[in-house]
Design a protein around this motif. Structure first.
Motif, PDB file in Angstrom:
ATOM      1  N   ILE A 117     136.167  -8.609  53.524  1.00  0.00           N
ATOM      2  CA  ILE A 117     136.373  -8.252  52.116  1.00  0.00           C
ATOM      3  C   ILE A 117     135.713  -6.921  51.794  1.00  0.00           C
ATOM      4  N   CYS A 118     134.474  -6.753  52.225  1.00  0.00           N
ATOM      5  CA  CYS A 118     133.738  -5.508  51.933  1.00  0.00           C
ATOM      6  C   CYS A 118     134.376  -4.309  52.620  1.00  0.00           C
ATOM      7  N   ALA A 119     134.768  -4.467  53.887  1.00  0.00           N
ATOM      8  CA  ALA A 119     135.383  -3.362  54.619  1.00  0.00           C
ATOM      9  C   ALA A 119     136.721  -2.968  54.009  1.00  0.00           C
ATOM     10  N   THR A 120     137.538  -3.955  53.666  1.00  0.00           N
ATOM     11  CA  THR A 120     138.843  -3.676  53.059  1.00  0.00           C
ATOM     12  C   THR A 120     138.685  -3.025  51.690  1.00  0.00           C
ATOM     13  N   THR A 121     137.735  -3.527  50.914  1.00  0.00           N
ATOM     14  CA  THR A 121     137.464  -2.945  49.596  1.00  0.00           C
ATOM     15  C   THR A 121     137.021  -1.499  49.718  1.00  0.00           C
ATOM     16  N   PHE A 122     136.130  -1.234  50.655  1.00  0.00           N
ATOM     17  CA  PHE A 122     135.586   0.116  50.836  1.00  0.00           C
ATOM     18  C   PHE A 122     136.695   1.115  51.153  1.00  0.00           C
ATOM     19  N   VAL A 123     137.588   0.758  52.084  1.00  0.00           N
ATOM     20  CA  VAL A 123     138.668   1.672  52.470  1.00  0.00           C
ATOM     21  C   VAL A 123     139.608   1.913  51.298  1.00  0.00           C
ATOM     22  N   ASN A 124     139.982   0.847  50.580  1.00  0.00           N
ATOM     23  CA  ASN A 124     140.867   1.020  49.417  1.00  0.00           C
ATOM     24  C   ASN A 124     140.200   1.834  48.318  1.00  0.00           C
TER      25      ASN A 124
END
Length: 204
Positions: free
Chosen positions: A177-184
Motif C-alpha cells: 500500500i505504501c509503495a503503490t501510494t508513493f509512486v502514484n
C-alpha cells in the motif's frame, strides 16, 4: 464526449493502479528479502534455525519463479497443493502488467493521467483502513473469495507456518500500500507541476 472522457480516465486509473501495484507485489513474492524482513515482526522464524529458514525461503522463491518444478517433501502435501494453486494465480497476474502499460501508452493524456494518479493515491491510502481488521478480513473475506478449500490454513506441521503467518501478510500489505501510494503520489505531483508550467508558458 464527457462519457468518453470519463471512461478514458477510468481506464487510465485502473492501468496506472496495476502498473504501480504489481511491481510492489512482485517484490514481495519473488525476493527472499520480504520474507526475511517480516521475520522481525513475529517470533516464528528462528524456531527452526537461520540455516533452515533461509533454505526454505529460497525453495519457495525458486518455486514462484519456476526455477524449481515442485517443492521438496519437507513441505506438507496440503501446503504444496495450496502453493501450486497460488503460483498459478501469480502466473496469471504477470500478464496484467504489459496490458496495463499498453493501455497507459494508448490512452495517455496528461490531465486525465493527473486525475487518475490523484484518485489512485486517495484510494490506495484508504486501503490502510483494512489493517485494523486485517485478521477477520484475511480469514472471512479474502481467502473464501479466492479458494474453495481450506488448504490455505497452516499449522505447526507446515513449513509455511514458520515464516508466513498472518503477520507476514499484514506487513507485506502495508508495504505494498505504501509503495503503490508513493509512486502514484510522485506521478500526481509531477504531472501537476508540469501542467502548471505549461499553463504559465501559455499565458505569458
Amino acid at each position: 464526449m464527457a462519457l468518453v472522457s470519463r471512461l478514458r480516465t477510468i481506464v487510465l486509473a485502473l492501468s496506472l493502479f496495476y502498473a504501480t501495484f504489481y511491481p510492489a507485489l512482485a517484490s514481495v513474492i519473488y525476493t527472499p528479502t520480504s520474507y526475511q524482513t517480516a521475520c522481525h515482526f513475529h517470533g516464528r522464524c528462528l524456531a527452526r534455525g537461520v540455516e533452515w529458514l533461509d533454505q526454505r525461503i529460497d525453495e519457495l522463491v525458486e518455486y514462484w519463479r519456476h526455477d524449481r518444478y515442485r517443492l521438496p517433501r519437507n513441505w506438507t502435501i496440503k501446503e504444496r497443493q495450496h502453493l501450486k494453486e497460488v503460483r498459478a494465480m501469480y502466473d496469471q497476474l504477470v500478464w496484467g502488467l504489459p496490458i496495463a502499460l499498453i493501455l497507459l501508452l494508448a490512452f495517455a493524456n496528461q490531465k486525465q493521467m493527473l486525475a487518475a494518479a490523484r484518485f489512485n493515491t486517495l484510494f490506495v491510502v484508504s486501503l490502510l483502513l483494512l489493517i485494523p481488521v486485517f485478521n477477520p478480513f484475511w480469514k472471512e473475506v479474502f481467502h473464501p473469495l479466492l479458494f474453495d478449500n481450506l488448504m490455505w490454513k497452516n499449522n505447526r506441521a507446515d513449513t509455511s507456518w514458520y515464516f508466513m503467518p498472518k503477520t507476514f501478510f499484514r506487513v507485506s500489505t502495508i508495504y505494498i500500500i505504501c509503495a503503490t501510494t508513493f509512486v502514484n503520489l510522485i506521478i500526481w505531483q509531477w504531472l501537476r507541476m508540469r501542467l502548471k508550467r505549461q499553463e504559465k508558458i501559455t499565458t505569458e
